[in-house]
Design a protein around this motif. Structure first.
Motif, PDB file in Angstrom:
ATOM      1  N   GLY A 170      20.027  31.582  36.967  1.00 27.01           N
ATOM      2  CA  GLY A 170      20.415  32.702  36.141  1.00 27.01           C
ATOM      3  C   GLY A 170      21.777  32.395  35.278  1.00 27.01           C
ATOM      4  N   VAL A 171      22.062  33.206  34.256  1.00 21.74           N
ATOM      5  CA  VAL A 171      23.005  33.051  33.747  1.00 21.74           C
ATOM      6  C   VAL A 171      23.710  34.385  33.473  1.00 21.74           C
ATOM      7  N   ASP A 172      25.154  34.452  33.368  1.00 21.21           N
ATOM      8  CA  ASP A 172      25.773  35.786  33.350  1.00 21.21           C
ATOM      9  C   ASP A 172      26.700  35.910  32.204  1.00 21.21           C
ATOM     10  N   VAL A 173      26.508  36.616  31.074  1.00 17.86           N
ATOM     11  CA  VAL A 173      27.192  36.622  29.783  1.00 17.86           C
ATOM     12  C   VAL A 173      28.143  38.208  29.919  1.00 17.86           C
ATOM     13  N   SER A 174      29.193  37.915  29.061  1.00 18.45           N
ATOM     14  CA  SER A 174      30.048  39.450  29.082  1.00 18.45           C
ATOM     15  C   SER A 174      30.783  39.043  27.861  1.00 18.45           C
ATOM     16  N   SER A 175      32.014  38.606  27.857  1.00 14.00           N
ATOM     17  CA  SER A 175      32.996  38.548  26.631  1.00 14.00           C
ATOM     18  C   SER A 175      32.182  38.065  25.455  1.00 14.00           C
ATOM     19  N   SER A 176      31.610  37.226  25.424  1.00 17.72           N
ATOM     20  CA  SER A 176      31.057  36.328  24.178  1.00 17.72           C
ATOM     21  C   SER A 176      30.005  37.473  23.421  1.00 17.72           C
ATOM     22  N   VAL A 177      29.664  38.294  24.165  1.00 20.19           N
ATOM     23  CA  VAL A 177      28.552  39.196  23.421  1.00 20.19           C
ATOM     24  C   VAL A 177      29.232  40.582  23.181  1.00 20.19           C
ATOM     25  N   GLU A 178      30.603  40.470  22.685  1.00 26.02           N
ATOM     26  CA  GLU A 178      31.498  41.642  22.381  1.00 26.02           C
ATOM     27  C   GLU A 178      32.110  41.323  21.011  1.00 26.02           C
ATOM     28  N   THR A 179      32.240  42.387  20.421  1.00 20.52           N
ATOM     29  CA  THR A 179      32.888  42.546  19.013  1.00 20.52           C
ATOM     30  C   THR A 179      34.124  43.312  19.351  1.00 20.52           C
ATOM     31  N   ASP A 180      35.156  42.986  19.225  1.00 19.94           N
ATOM     32  CA  ASP A 180      36.449  43.875  19.507  1.00 19.94           C
ATOM     33  C   ASP A 180      36.549  44.535  20.729  1.00 19.94           C
ATOM     34  N   GLY A 181      36.051  43.745  21.743  1.00 26.02           N
ATOM     35  CA  GLY A 181      35.961  44.486  22.945  1.00 26.02           C
ATOM     36  C   GLY A 181      34.903  45.318  23.329  1.00 26.02           C
ATOM     37  N   VAL A 182      33.894  45.521  22.489  1.00 25.74           N
ATOM     38  CA  VAL A 182      32.647  46.099  22.592  1.00 25.74           C
ATOM     39  C   VAL A 182      31.451  45.338  22.612  1.00 25.74           C
ATOM     40  N   LYS A 183      30.386  45.691  23.390  1.00 26.92           N
ATOM     41  CA  LYS A 183      29.303  45.021  23.378  1.00 26.92           C
ATOM     42  C   LYS A 183      28.646  45.217  22.145  1.00 26.92           C
ATOM     43  N   ASP A 184      28.115  43.953  21.516  1.00 20.94           N
ATOM     44  CA  ASP A 184      27.404  44.046  20.250  1.00 20.94           C
ATOM     45  C   ASP A 184      25.993  43.667  20.663  1.00 20.94           C
ATOM     46  N   ILE A 185      25.062  44.412  20.148  1.00 21.68           N
ATOM     47  CA  ILE A 185      23.634  44.445  20.532  1.00 21.68           C
ATOM     48  C   ILE A 185      23.201  43.028  19.607  1.00 21.68           C
ATOM     49  N   VAL A 186      23.744  42.637  18.404  1.00 19.84           N
ATOM     50  CA  VAL A 186      23.347  41.567  17.808  1.00 19.84           C
ATOM     51  C   VAL A 186      23.706  40.274  18.389  1.00 19.84           C
ATOM     52  N   LYS A 187      25.028  40.237  19.107  1.00 25.55           N
ATOM     53  CA  LYS A 187      25.341  39.050  19.616  1.00 25.55           C
ATOM     54  C   LYS A 187      24.453  39.069  20.999  1.00 25.55           C
ATOM     55  N   ILE A 188      23.893  40.123  21.746  1.00 28.94           N
ATOM     56  CA  ILE A 188      23.219  40.032  22.903  1.00 28.94           C
ATOM     57  C   ILE A 188      21.998  39.489  22.850  1.00 28.94           C
ATOM     58  N   ARG A 189      21.271  39.920  21.493  1.00 28.08           N
ATOM     59  CA  ARG A 189      20.032  39.336  21.350  1.00 28.08           C
ATOM     60  C   ARG A 189      20.185  38.085  21.056  1.00 28.08           C
ATOM     61  N   ALA A 190      21.245  37.570  20.261  1.00 31.30           N
ATOM     62  CA  ALA A 190      21.127  36.097  19.918  1.00 31.30           C
ATOM     63  C   ALA A 190      21.207  35.200  21.166  1.00 31.30           C
ATOM     64  N   PHE A 191      22.164  35.688  21.941  1.00 33.50           N
ATOM     65  CA  PHE A 191      22.342  34.867  23.372  1.00 33.50           C
ATOM     66  C   PHE A 191      20.940  34.852  24.293  1.00 33.50           C
ATOM     67  N   VAL A 192      20.334  36.058  24.466  1.00 32.64           N
ATOM     68  CA  VAL A 192      19.154  36.233  24.972  1.00 32.64           C
ATOM     69  C   VAL A 192      17.897  35.055  24.424  1.00 32.64           C
ATOM     70  N   GLU A 193      17.981  35.375  23.064  1.00 31.54           N
ATOM     71  CA  GLU A 193      16.650  34.594  22.589  1.00 31.54           C
ATOM     72  C   GLU A 193      17.171  32.918  22.480  1.00 31.54           C
ATOM     73  N   ARG A 194      18.498  32.622  22.623  1.00 24.73           N
ATOM     74  CA  ARG A 194      18.901  31.139  22.665  1.00 24.73           C
ATOM     75  C   ARG A 194      18.276  30.667  24.131  1.00 24.73           C
ATOM     76  N   VAL A 195      18.365  31.576  25.071  1.00 24.46           N
ATOM     77  CA  VAL A 195      18.232  31.224  26.620  1.00 24.46           C
ATOM     78  C   VAL A 195      16.730  31.100  26.511  1.00 24.46           C
ATOM     79  N   LYS A 196      16.086  32.011  25.926  1.00 17.70           N
ATOM     80  CA  LYS A 196      14.600  32.130  26.030  1.00 17.70           C
ATOM     81  C   LYS A 196      13.548  30.935  25.675  1.00 17.70           C
ATOM     82  N   GLU A 197      14.480  30.594  24.278  1.00 16.51           N
ATOM     83  CA  GLU A 197      13.845  29.545  23.660  1.00 16.51           C
ATOM     84  C   GLU A 197      14.044  27.733  24.332  1.00 16.51           C
ATOM     85  N   SER A 198      15.279  27.879  25.166  1.00 17.47           N
ATOM     86  CA  SER A 198      15.736  26.861  25.476  1.00 17.47           C
ATOM     87  C   SER A 198      14.765  26.257  26.928  1.00 17.47           C
TER      88      SER A 198
END
Length: 237
Positions: free
Chosen positions: A209-237
């Motif tokens: 498993g992988v654990d993500v936090s800071s890279s899926v934030e914008t200005d210190g707030v969770k960003d759903i667009v970045k979360i989706r991009a991360f999750v999709e990249r994992v799913k496609e790999s």
């Protein structure tokens, strides 16, 4: 992404983002209960947990809730679970195998974090807040490090020392930790500096498993667009 690969999104603080995670390939969400800019109180975690209980992954499975704590006494953890009945407590400090076992008796799964300094090639292993020097050949290998925790924990997570730094450790350490964890019947999650641009390379080391936090934030707030991009990249790999 193989069926065995989990995705944990950590440091959530608001219900709106949690609601938008529904249907994504996420297995866990994390709440930081230790001092941090992402910290929530047990009471806040309890409120957020109501939204988590409605979540389902892309496969229709429930999403587990993880609470991140650092060297919290047992009485404090009892109070945390009374306010927020989490599925997992992630112990990020100097917790001993005996302490981890006591936490398991509270009716919760236990993940233990073992930290490596950024860029560490394995010469200095850091467990909790204490560095184990390799001078005179004294650094324990991953199996020696993890073996005392057999039966006391349900999962292993390796992270960059300090947690939430946005910096990776040397990923060449992962296979040895994965082998050690699997020998003990435990899954291995990896955190530290992960983002949509590098997670595909990380998955080549085959963590569970992988654990993500800071890279899926914008200005210190969770960003759903970045979360989706991360999750999709994992799913496609």
């Amino acid at each position: 992404m193989t069926a065995a690969t989990g995705v944990k999104v950590c440091g959530l603080k608001n219900t709106e983002i949690i609601n938008q995670l529904h249907g994504l390939a996420i297995s866990e969400v994390g709440f930081v209960l230790a001092p941090s800019r992402r910290q929530v109180t047990p009471e806040q975690a309890g409120e957020l947990l109501r939204a988590v209980r409605l979540l389902r992954s892309d496969k229709g499975e429930p999403v587990q809730a993880v609470g991140v704590v650092v060297n919290a006494p047992l009485d404090e953890l009892k109070a945390v679970l009374a306010a927020a009945p989490l599925d997992v407590l992630q112990l990020h400090g100097d917790e001993t195998p005996e302490f981890c076992n006591a936490v398991k008796q509270l009716g919760v799964k236990v993940w233990k974090v073992f930290s490596l300094s950024a860029g560490d090639s394995g010469d200095n292993v850091i467990t909790g807040n204490s560095s184990v020097s390799s001078e005179s050949g004294g650094t324990p290998g991953p199996l020696a490090l993890l073996a005392p925790y057999k039966g006391s924990i349900d999962g292993v997570l390796i992270d960059t020392a300090g947690g939430g730094t946005g910096r990776p450790f040397d990923w060449r350490n992962i296979p040895a930790y994965r082998e050690a964890a699997h020998e003990l019947g435990l899954p291995l999650y990896v955190a530290g500096g992960l983002h949509a641009g590098n997670v595909e390379d990380l998955l080549g080391f085959k963590p569970d498993g992988v654990d993500v936090s800071s890279s899926v934030e914008t200005d210190g707030v969770k960003d759903i667009v970045k979360i989706r991009a991360f999750v999709e990249r994992v799913k496609e790999s």
